[in-house]
Design a protein around this motif. Structure first.
Motif, PDB file in Angstrom:
ATOM      1  N   SER A  92       4.853  38.826  39.614  1.00  0.00           N
ATOM      2  CA  SER A  92       5.693  37.871  38.896  1.00  0.00           C
ATOM      3  C   SER A  92       6.041  36.720  39.837  1.00  0.00           C
ATOM      4  O   SER A  92       6.466  36.952  40.971  1.00  0.00           O
ATOM      5  CB  SER A  92       6.973  38.535  38.381  1.00  0.00           C
ATOM      6  N   ILE A  93       5.842  35.517  39.376  1.00  0.00           N
ATOM      7  CA  ILE A  93       6.136  34.325  40.165  1.00  0.00           C
ATOM      8  C   ILE A  93       7.602  33.961  39.970  1.00  0.00           C
ATOM      9  O   ILE A  93       8.055  33.754  38.833  1.00  0.00           O
ATOM     10  CB  ILE A  93       5.238  33.148  39.752  1.00  0.00           C
ATOM     11  N   GLN A  94       8.353  33.886  41.057  1.00  0.00           N
ATOM     12  CA  GLN A  94       9.741  33.442  41.005  1.00  0.00           C
ATOM     13  C   GLN A  94       9.779  31.922  41.118  1.00  0.00           C
ATOM     14  O   GLN A  94       9.369  31.360  42.134  1.00  0.00           O
ATOM     15  CB  GLN A  94      10.556  34.072  42.138  1.00  0.00           C
ATOM     16  N   ILE A  95      10.268  31.289  40.078  1.00  0.00           N
ATOM     17  CA  ILE A  95      10.279  29.828  40.016  1.00  0.00           C
ATOM     18  C   ILE A  95      11.706  29.335  40.240  1.00  0.00           C
ATOM     19  O   ILE A  95      12.629  29.720  39.513  1.00  0.00           O
ATOM     20  CB  ILE A  95       9.744  29.323  38.663  1.00  0.00           C
ATOM     21  N   PHE A  96      11.868  28.496  41.247  1.00  0.00           N
ATOM     22  CA  PHE A  96      13.134  27.814  41.501  1.00  0.00           C
ATOM     23  C   PHE A  96      12.939  26.349  41.117  1.00  0.00           C
ATOM     24  O   PHE A  96      12.079  25.662  41.686  1.00  0.00           O
ATOM     25  CB  PHE A  96      13.537  27.934  42.970  1.00  0.00           C
ATOM     26  N   ALA A  97      13.701  25.892  40.159  1.00  0.00           N
ATOM     27  CA  ALA A  97      13.507  24.534  39.652  1.00  0.00           C
ATOM     28  C   ALA A  97      14.856  23.903  39.333  1.00  0.00           C
ATOM     29  O   ALA A  97      15.842  24.602  39.049  1.00  0.00           O
ATOM     30  CB  ALA A  97      12.612  24.530  38.409  1.00  0.00           C
ATOM     31  N   GLU A  98      14.879  22.584  39.391  1.00  0.00           N
ATOM     32  CA  GLU A  98      16.065  21.796  39.060  1.00  0.00           C
ATOM     33  C   GLU A  98      15.616  20.627  38.200  1.00  0.00           C
ATOM     34  O   GLU A  98      14.747  19.839  38.600  1.00  0.00           O
ATOM     35  CB  GLU A  98      16.733  21.282  40.343  1.00  0.00           C
TER      36      GLU A  98
END
Length: 416
Positions: A207-213
């Motif tokens: 699972s790819i952990q995506i940190f986005a703003e």
């Protein structure tokens, strides 16, 4: 004499994986048996086994001129990775041979073993695409006098291993973009997007952990989304053909004007897909995570982060290193890096001469009585107390320093 018939001809592999599939890698031994089932005596001229591995690309382009086709161009390329041939029957004749160069098989089952090594070179992973494929197979051909040959072909899978525990594939991937919407003479505020993932390499099932703003200063309602794409590229006669497929996606909450949204490790699961193919000269399979902002009535604001889908999963030590690096960079996500702590002074780390002589004298005495390696004496320094750090901040904040100074001044002043 009434001759029999060939009831069945089959290829059986000795090694199968948990899914009962023959799966191998470069340099490994491929072995198996050719099974021949005959109903009576059968005369055989030869039994050949051929193993091949081929990457092949093919597509057709046509140009129409009115109701007629002006021309049709075929684009075809082929790269061979494996070619092995072995003759199981034909060179050494059995004593029951009735004719010159002919072997007699009696009624029943007959098994003939075969084996070969895959090349040590980088092989292309087995793949099936729209305009090309990478296939490996073993073909058996039974030749009989005055009769048509009996043939059977069975494919096996080859994986060119990609280890994602390399520094290049453990490096974080990040980026940011901004876009301003305008319509004729009216311009709205910008839409900004920043995204980051912990590493570049993954395996199917991760699972790819995506940190986005995402910040929406425009007058439209936008929706942040993320998608994993597979890009297949085929090359033939100096021309390329590209196919892009959606693998997996996710959707965020709609954002009205002046609103923002943060993804703190939003998960996107990777389904079972083919590993990346990067070394084949005519076929490439690449992946990319696209984090984008869906803008109604306008072009989307997108950010592409390249990925590599490997076969060797992440190790525990590499996982800790990747998580530490991701957390360290996440602390400075807003663009304000934390002020580093001052290192200890070398004078604090120095040992006294008396203590050093005591440790060395004790080590020499033990070395005379015991044949222990020198590394064992490193434990002498394991439980030494850490150096004392100064309680004064070496990088004081000017605002905090002024407030502390004013408080001390008010405490020292006499009350009126």
């Amino acid at each position: 004499m009434v001759l029999g018939k060939v009831r069945a001809l089959a290829v059986c592999f000795d090694t199968l994986n948990e899914n009962n599939l023959p799966v191998f890698s470069g340099g490994e031994l491929v072995s198996g048996r050719i099974v021949v089932d005959v109903t009576g005596d059968v005369r055989v001229r030869s039994l050949d086994v051929t193993a091949r591995g081929v990457a092949k690309v093919r597509w057709t382009e046509s140009r129409n001129a009115g109701a007629n086709t002006a021309y049709t161009q075929n684009y075809t390329e082929e790269v061979e990775y494996l070619h092995h041939r072995d003759c199981l029957i034909g060179e050494d004749r059995d004593e029951d041979g009735v004719d010159e160069g002919v072997t007699l098989l009696h009624a029943g089952l007959h098994e003939f073993a075969f084996s070969f090594h895959l090349p040590q070179m980088a092989l292309a992973t087995s793949f099936e695409g729209k305009h090309g494929s990478v296939r490996y197979w073993v073909k058996a051909e039974l030749q009989r006098p005055w009769m048509l040959p009996v043939k059977v072909k069975k494919e096996f899978v080859v994986f060119e291993h990609i280890d994602i525990n390399t520094p290049l594939l453990l490096a974080p991937q990040a980026g940011s973009k901004e876009k301003t919407l305008c319509c004729w003479f009216c311009a709205s505020g910008p839409i900004s997007l920043s995204a980051k993932i912990a590493r570049k390499g993954y395996t199917p099932g991760d699972s790819i952990q995506i940190f986005a703003e995402v910040e929406n200063c425009s007058s439209r309602v936008v929706v942040p989304k993320a998608a994993l794409y597979q890009t297949q590229t085929f090359f033939a006669k100096g021309k390329g053909k590209e196919i892009q497929q959606l693998v997996s996606n996710l959707r965020g909450e709609p954002l009205a004007q002046g609103k923002s949204q943060s993804w703190e490790g939003k998960l996107l699961k990777i389904p079972p897909v083919s590993p990346s193919i990067l070394d084949c000269p005519i076929i490439r399979v690449e992946y990319a995570l696209v984090v984008y902002v869906d803008i109604p009535g306008g072009l989307n604001l997108s950010l592409s982060l390249p990925l590599v889908i490997g076969t060797i999963p992440l190790h525990a030590t590499a996982s800790r290193t990747s998580s530490i690096s991701s957390h360290g960079s996440a602390s400075s996500w807003g663009g304000v890096a934390e002020r580093p702590e001052a290192p200890p002074s070398y004078s604090d780390l120095a040992f006294s001469e008396a203590h050093r002589r005591h440790c060395l004298r004790g080590a020499d005495e033990r070395h005379e009585h015991e044949a222990a390696p020198l590394l064992a004496y490193i434990s002498e320094f394991r439980y030494l107390p850490p150096p004392l750090y100064a309680e004064v901040d070496p990088y004081p904040d000017p605002a905090e320093a002024c407030s502390v100074l004013e408080a001390r001044t008010l405490d020292t002043c006499p009350s009126r």
